[in-house]
Design a protein around this motif. Sequence first.
Motif, PDB file in Angstrom:
ATOM      1  N   GLY A  16       0.794  -1.228   0.000  1.00 14.59           N
ATOM      2  CA  GLY A  16       0.000   0.000   0.000  1.00 14.59           C
ATOM      3  C   GLY A  16       0.826   1.277   0.000  1.00 14.59           C
ATOM      4  N   ILE A  17       0.267   2.289   0.656  1.00 17.88           N
ATOM      5  CA  ILE A  17       0.894   3.620   0.666  1.00 17.88           C
ATOM      6  C   ILE A  17       2.284   3.563   1.309  1.00 17.88           C
ATOM      7  N   GLY A  18       2.402   2.782   2.396  1.00 18.40           N
ATOM      8  CA  GLY A  18       3.677   2.683   3.107  1.00 18.40           C
ATOM      9  C   GLY A  18       4.784   2.136   2.220  1.00 18.40           C
ATOM     10  N   THR A  35       8.943  -2.158   8.000  1.00 17.09           N
ATOM     11  CA  THR A  35       8.367  -2.896   9.123  1.00 17.09           C
ATOM     12  C   THR A  35       6.864  -3.030   8.943  1.00 17.09           C
ATOM     13  N   ASP A  36       6.384  -4.237   9.263  1.00 18.83           N
ATOM     14  CA  ASP A  36       4.963  -4.549   9.052  1.00 18.83           C
ATOM     15  C   ASP A  36       4.600  -5.738   9.937  1.00 18.83           C
ATOM     16  N   VAL A  37       3.328  -5.828  10.284  1.00 18.44           N
ATOM     17  CA  VAL A  37       2.866  -6.976  11.071  1.00 18.44           C
ATOM     18  C   VAL A  37       2.818  -8.230  10.192  1.00 18.44           C
ATOM     19  N   ALA A  61       6.791  -6.606  12.881  1.00 16.52           N
ATOM     20  CA  ALA A  61       6.413  -6.038  14.184  1.00 16.52           C
ATOM     21  C   ALA A  61       4.981  -5.530  14.149  1.00 16.52           C
ATOM     22  N   ASP A  62       4.341  -5.633  15.325  1.00 14.02           N
ATOM     23  CA  ASP A  62       2.997  -5.085  15.517  1.00 14.02           C
ATOM     24  C   ASP A  62       3.169  -3.760  16.268  1.00 14.02           C
ATOM     25  N   VAL A  63       2.830  -2.644  15.611  1.00 22.81           N
ATOM     26  CA  VAL A  63       3.109  -1.338  16.221  1.00 22.81           C
ATOM     27  C   VAL A  63       2.270  -1.053  17.464  1.00 22.81           C
ATOM     28  N   ASN A  88       4.897   7.218  10.542  1.00 17.15           N
ATOM     29  CA  ASN A  88       3.873   6.403  11.218  1.00 17.15           C
ATOM     30  C   ASN A  88       2.709   6.210  10.264  1.00 17.15           C
ATOM     31  N   ASN A  89       2.749   5.087   9.530  1.00 15.16           N
ATOM     32  CA  ASN A  89       1.792   4.839   8.448  1.00 15.16           C
ATOM     33  C   ASN A  89       0.847   3.678   8.732  1.00 15.16           C
ATOM     34  N   ALA A  90       1.261   2.712   9.560  1.00 14.18           N
ATOM     35  CA  ALA A  90       0.445   1.493   9.760  1.00 14.18           C
ATOM     36  C   ALA A  90      -0.962   1.860  10.229  1.00 14.18           C
ATOM     37  N   ASN A 152     -14.415   4.895  15.339  1.00 12.14           N
ATOM     38  CA  ASN A 152     -13.094   4.457  15.816  1.00 12.14           C
ATOM     39  C   ASN A 152     -11.968   5.093  14.989  1.00 12.14           C
ATOM     40  N   TYR A 153     -12.079   4.965  13.677  1.00 12.10           N
ATOM     41  CA  TYR A 153     -11.033   5.445  12.756  1.00 12.10           C
ATOM     42  C   TYR A 153     -10.941   6.976  12.787  1.00 12.10           C
ATOM     43  N   SER A 154     -12.107   7.659  12.739  1.00 11.91           N
ATOM     44  CA  SER A 154     -12.099   9.125  12.774  1.00 11.91           C
ATOM     45  C   SER A 154     -11.460   9.626  14.065  1.00 11.91           C
ATOM     46  N   ALA A 156      -9.253   7.993  15.960  1.00 13.30           N
ATOM     47  CA  ALA A 156      -7.805   7.709  15.917  1.00 13.30           C
ATOM     48  C   ALA A 156      -7.085   8.730  15.039  1.00 13.30           C
ATOM     49  N   LYS A 157      -7.677   9.053  13.893  1.00 15.54           N
ATOM     50  CA  LYS A 157      -7.004   9.955  12.955  1.00 15.54           C
ATOM     51  C   LYS A 157      -7.042  11.401  13.435  1.00 15.54           C
ATOM     52  N   ALA A 158      -8.104  11.785  14.194  1.00 17.68           N
ATOM     53  CA  ALA A 158      -8.120  13.101  14.841  1.00 17.68           C
ATOM     54  C   ALA A 158      -7.085  13.111  15.969  1.00 17.68           C
ATOM     55  N   LEU A 185      -9.375   9.599  -0.427  1.00 13.98           N
ATOM     56  CA  LEU A 185      -9.424   8.210  -0.916  1.00 13.98           C
ATOM     57  C   LEU A 185      -8.230   7.933  -1.836  1.00 13.98           C
ATOM     58  N   ILE A 186      -7.482   6.876  -1.510  1.00 13.12           N
ATOM     59  CA  ILE A 186      -6.254   6.555  -2.249  1.00 13.12           C
ATOM     60  C   ILE A 186      -6.390   5.167  -2.878  1.00 13.12           C
ATOM     61  N   GLU A 187      -5.923   5.061  -4.116  1.00 12.58           N
ATOM     62  CA  GLU A 187      -6.089   3.823  -4.883  1.00 12.58           C
ATOM     63  C   GLU A 187      -5.001   2.799  -4.532  1.00 12.58           C
TER      64      GLU A 187
HETATM   65  N1  LIG Z   1      -6.035   4.063   1.270  1.00 11.50           N
HETATM   66  C1  LIG Z   1      -6.707   5.135   1.610  1.00 11.50           C
HETATM   67  O1  LIG Z   1      -7.669   5.541   0.926  1.00 11.50           O
HETATM   68  C2  LIG Z   1      -6.301   5.923   2.819  1.00 11.50           C
HETATM   69  C3  LIG Z   1      -6.882   7.184   3.040  1.00 11.50           C
HETATM   70  C4  LIG Z   1      -6.522   7.926   4.142  1.00 11.50           C
HETATM   71  C5  LIG Z   1      -5.575   7.437   5.033  1.00 11.50           C
HETATM   72  N2  LIG Z   1      -5.034   6.215   4.816  1.00 11.50           N
HETATM   73  C6  LIG Z   1      -4.050   5.753   5.790  1.00 11.50           C
HETATM   74  O2  LIG Z   1      -2.856   5.417   5.122  1.00 11.50           O
HETATM   75  C7  LIG Z   1      -2.161   4.383   5.853  1.00 11.50           C
HETATM   76  C8  LIG Z   1      -1.845   3.237   4.908  1.00 11.50           C
HETATM   77  O3  LIG Z   1      -3.048   2.726   4.394  1.00 11.50           O
HETATM   78  P1  LIG Z   1      -3.114   1.799   3.086  1.00 11.50           P
HETATM   79  O4  LIG Z   1      -4.331   2.207   2.349  1.00 11.50           O
HETATM   80  O5  LIG Z   1      -1.805   1.763   2.403  1.00 11.50           O
HETATM   81  O6  LIG Z   1      -3.441   0.402   3.776  1.00 11.50           O
HETATM   82  P2  LIG Z   1      -2.905  -1.068   3.409  1.00 11.50           P
HETATM   83  O7  LIG Z   1      -3.844  -1.991   4.093  1.00 11.50           O
HETATM   84  O8  LIG Z   1      -2.675  -1.228   1.963  1.00 11.50           O
HETATM   85  O9  LIG Z   1      -1.502  -1.107   4.151  1.00 11.50           O
HETATM   86  C9  LIG Z   1      -1.421  -0.990   5.551  1.00 11.50           C
HETATM   87  C10 LIG Z   1      -0.252  -1.821   6.052  1.00 11.50           C
HETATM   88  O10 LIG Z   1      -0.220  -1.697   7.481  1.00 11.50           O
HETATM   89  C11 LIG Z   1       0.055  -2.991   8.003  1.00 11.50           C
HETATM   90  N3  LIG Z   1      -0.421  -3.108   9.386  1.00 11.50           N
HETATM   91  C12 LIG Z   1      -1.700  -3.329   9.799  1.00 11.50           C
HETATM   92  N4  LIG Z   1      -1.714  -3.467  11.132  1.00 11.50           N
HETATM   93  C13 LIG Z   1      -0.439  -3.330  11.562  1.00 11.50           C
HETATM   94  C14 LIG Z   1       0.177  -3.391  12.847  1.00 11.50           C
HETATM   95  N5  LIG Z   1      -0.537  -3.666  13.956  1.00 11.50           N
HETATM   96  N6  LIG Z   1       1.507  -3.196  12.918  1.00 11.50           N
HETATM   97  C15 LIG Z   1       2.236  -2.964  11.812  1.00 11.50           C
HETATM   98  N7  LIG Z   1       1.716  -2.930  10.574  1.00 11.50           N
HETATM   99  C16 LIG Z   1       0.385  -3.094  10.460  1.00 11.50           C
HETATM  100  C17 LIG Z   1      -0.655  -3.951   7.070  1.00 11.50           C
HETATM  101  O11 LIG Z   1      -0.156  -5.267   7.190  1.00 11.50           O
HETATM  102  C18 LIG Z   1      -0.394  -3.311   5.723  1.00 11.50           C
HETATM  103  O12 LIG Z   1       0.799  -3.795   5.145  1.00 11.50           O
HETATM  104  C19 LIG Z   1      -3.096   3.991   6.995  1.00 11.50           C
HETATM  105  O13 LIG Z   1      -2.720   4.671   8.170  1.00 11.50           O
HETATM  106  C20 LIG Z   1      -4.448   4.483   6.525  1.00 11.50           C
HETATM  107  O14 LIG Z   1      -5.310   4.748   7.594  1.00 11.50           O
HETATM  108  C21 LIG Z   1      -5.372   5.446   3.730  1.00 11.50           C
END
Ligand SMILES: NC(=O)c1ccc[n+]([C@@H]2O[C@H](COP(=O)([O-])OP(=O)(O)OC[C@H]3O[C@@H](n4cnc5c(N)ncnc54)[C@H](O)[C@@H]3O)[C@@H](O)[C@H]2O)c1
Length: 247
Positions: A16-18, A35-37, A61-63, A88-90, A152-154, A156-158, A185-187
């Motif tokens: 994903g984005i990370g 790093t990823d879970v 790792a689990d953050v 901090n992306n997870a 929950n998500y709103s 956390a993000k706030a 919204l991200i693709e």
């Molecule tokens: N995709 C979107 O539209 C969007 C929009 C706004 C914000 N975000 C934020 O961007 C970030 C990345 O999202 P994404 O869309 O790439 O998601 P994604 O699901 O593609 O990737 C998220 C990654 O985080 C990992 N992860 C999950 N729980 C974890 C934990 N406990 N410890 C470590 N790693 C963990 C997952 O295994 C996964 O590899 C997130 O914080 C998400 O909230 C995404």
Amino acid sequence: MRFAGKVAIVTGSGKGIGKTIAQKLVLEGALLTVTDVNKQTCEETALQINQAGGRAIAVEADVSKAEDTRRIVDKTIEAYGRIDILVNNAGFVKDARINDMEENEWDSVIDVCLKGAFLCSKYVSSHMIEQNYGKIVNISSRAHLGNPGQANYSSAKAGIVGLTRALAKELGKNNITVNAIAPGLIETDALLHHPKYEKIKELQKKDTPIQRIGLPEDVANAVLFFASDESSYISGDLLHVSGGRFG
Ligand SMILES: NC(=O)c1ccc[n+]([C@@H]2O[C@H](COP(=O)([O-])OP(=O)(O)OC[C@H]3O[C@@H](n4cnc5c(N)ncnc54)[C@H](O)[C@@H]3O)[C@@H](O)[C@H]2O)c1
């Protein structure tokens, strides 16, 4: 090569984005801790970076767990001797209306999205203070403004926005900037494979001034700005990467 010799940790960078953030940092010279879970995607991403001529270590790792976040920091110091950048992306969503939301759905989203950012910042910042240099970039979301079905998500993000502002004030004197990004919204793959992808795409075009879905690169470009010295007099800020859509 804005990041030549700089050491970066990107949480949740297995996909994903990370992953895009990690790859872009490496292209500009950074040494990475992926790093990823998810052990498999974490190791695959690090391998891909190393095979492409970059340098990365993988730390499963689990953050949301303090001992795991300490391990991310220890392994990074062991490999590279310093930490310049923390992203901090997870994070993830577990959506439900408030009366249907289970306690564990609340806890797990808060624990990963918010507590995870707190724990990583806590253990990384002691090294950044010692170095008198650091860049922390937190991934919030446009949802910090409040989305139905995402209490929950709103929240956390706030919370990420509050954490960002508090840490910016605490750590500024140590030459550490702390900023946040609020993507719309991200693709990512999850969205591309969503059964209602076409419908979501159409709605997004209608509701967004820049009439398309955002790309992981759009977020990564903003992260790299905050991670670079080009933003050295910006701290505690929140940048929307949402195509001009707020709320
Ligand atoms: N995709 C979107 O539209 C969007 C929009 C706004 C914000 N975000 C934020 O961007 C970030 C990345 O999202 P994404 O869309 O790439 O998601 P994604 O699901 O593609 O990737 C998220 C990654 O985080 C990992 N992860 C999950 N729980 C974890 C934990 N406990 N410890 C470590 N790693 C963990 C997952 O295994 C996964 O590899 C997130 O914080 C998400 O909230 C995404």
